[in-house]
Design an enzyme around this catalytic site. Sequence first.
Site, short mmCIF file in Angstrom:
data_model
loop_
_atom_site.label_atom_id
_atom_site.label_comp_id
_atom_site.label_asym_id
_atom_site.label_seq_id
_atom_site.Cartn_x
_atom_site.Cartn_y
_atom_site.Cartn_z
N SER A 64 1.61 -4.99 1.85
CA SER A 64 0.47 -4.65 2.70
C SER A 64 0.95 -3.95 3.98
CB SER A 64 -0.33 -5.92 3.01
OG SER A 64 -1.55 -5.61 3.63
N ASP A 120 -7.84 -3.83 -5.63
CA ASP A 120 -7.51 -3.71 -4.22
C ASP A 120 -8.27 -2.52 -3.63
OD1 ASP A 120 -6.38 -3.46 -1.72
OD2 ASP A 120 -4.34 -3.10 -2.44
N HIS A 165 -5.84 -7.58 -3.49
CA HIS A 165 -4.85 -7.32 -2.45
C HIS A 165 -4.10 -8.62 -2.13
CE1 HIS A 165 -3.29 -4.73 0.75
NE2 HIS A 165 -3.28 -5.80 1.52
#
Length: 316
Positions: free
Chosen positions: A157, A263, A293
Amino acid sequence: MSDHSEEHMKIIRKPDGTLTLLRKPESRSLPQSDPTLSITVLSKDLTINPHNDTWLRLFLPKQGTNDNKKLPLIVFFHGSGFVTSSAASTIFHDFCVNIADGAAAVVASVEYRLAPEHRLPAAYDDAVETFHWIKSSQDEWLTKHVDYSRCYLMGNSAGATIAYYAGLRIASGEVGDLEPLKIQGMILRQPYIGGTQRTESELRLENDAVLPLSDNDLMWELALPVGADRDHEYCNLTAVDGWRIEKVRDQGWRVMVSGCGGDPLVDRDRELVKLLEEKGVCVVSDFEEEGCHGIELTDPNKAKTLIRLIKHFMSS
């Protein structure tokens, strides 16, 4: 930015326009460096810059202490939108333990400065400083067990974004000599990338339970320099000078990008793959149709699959 998003993330907007983030308490883990413990991976904390309160948590597989074979080094940056979490967060501590054990690597998980107290490029600067610290450190776990010729930047991320932007600076020679470290590539898991123009996946997953669009926008507002929008070079891939990406190619680095169809950022991650390929960078991409995610942090099977990919990527 919606009022709902501010309430959800516990944001206080002061009369002068500044934002304060009230972070929720989270589970944290202490390092364990006692070799007599029945654990597969040892860990300890080392200070990088006391002025900035940056440090790293080093993870050493016990199997690596039983022979003279040196291990690759993965410098890892945790996610959470540049604004929350820590290298000591249990979810990231455990993830790094699994990487060190499963991929047979020494992992250095970096505690970088968070926004909005320290807006970008603070985290990118801390990432680069970490490599300078590692190259000159005399810590025995590094000097005795790390193969400095096999070093990788990794993150998930926002951490993947930190790894990417730090990598661009390193590859371009902007940060000076890092010998004896020789970086072989970057491992980018669901990079946190933005832009003012919405992608199809962002619109389709606007109300995603893990990363709703309103929270996504708010985290960028907290992280970017005051007044900057999501087309800023710290956020939008297309704003980055192309010659920097070409330097990644010229260094011979390989880049692994992985993501999931569930995601909201998956389209931007695919755009990154396309951009790297257009510049001639050797890219290994892996996108699954299912998954959200950060799923590798909560689903052991997804974590194992990712770690197998990482191990194969480093050995090929």
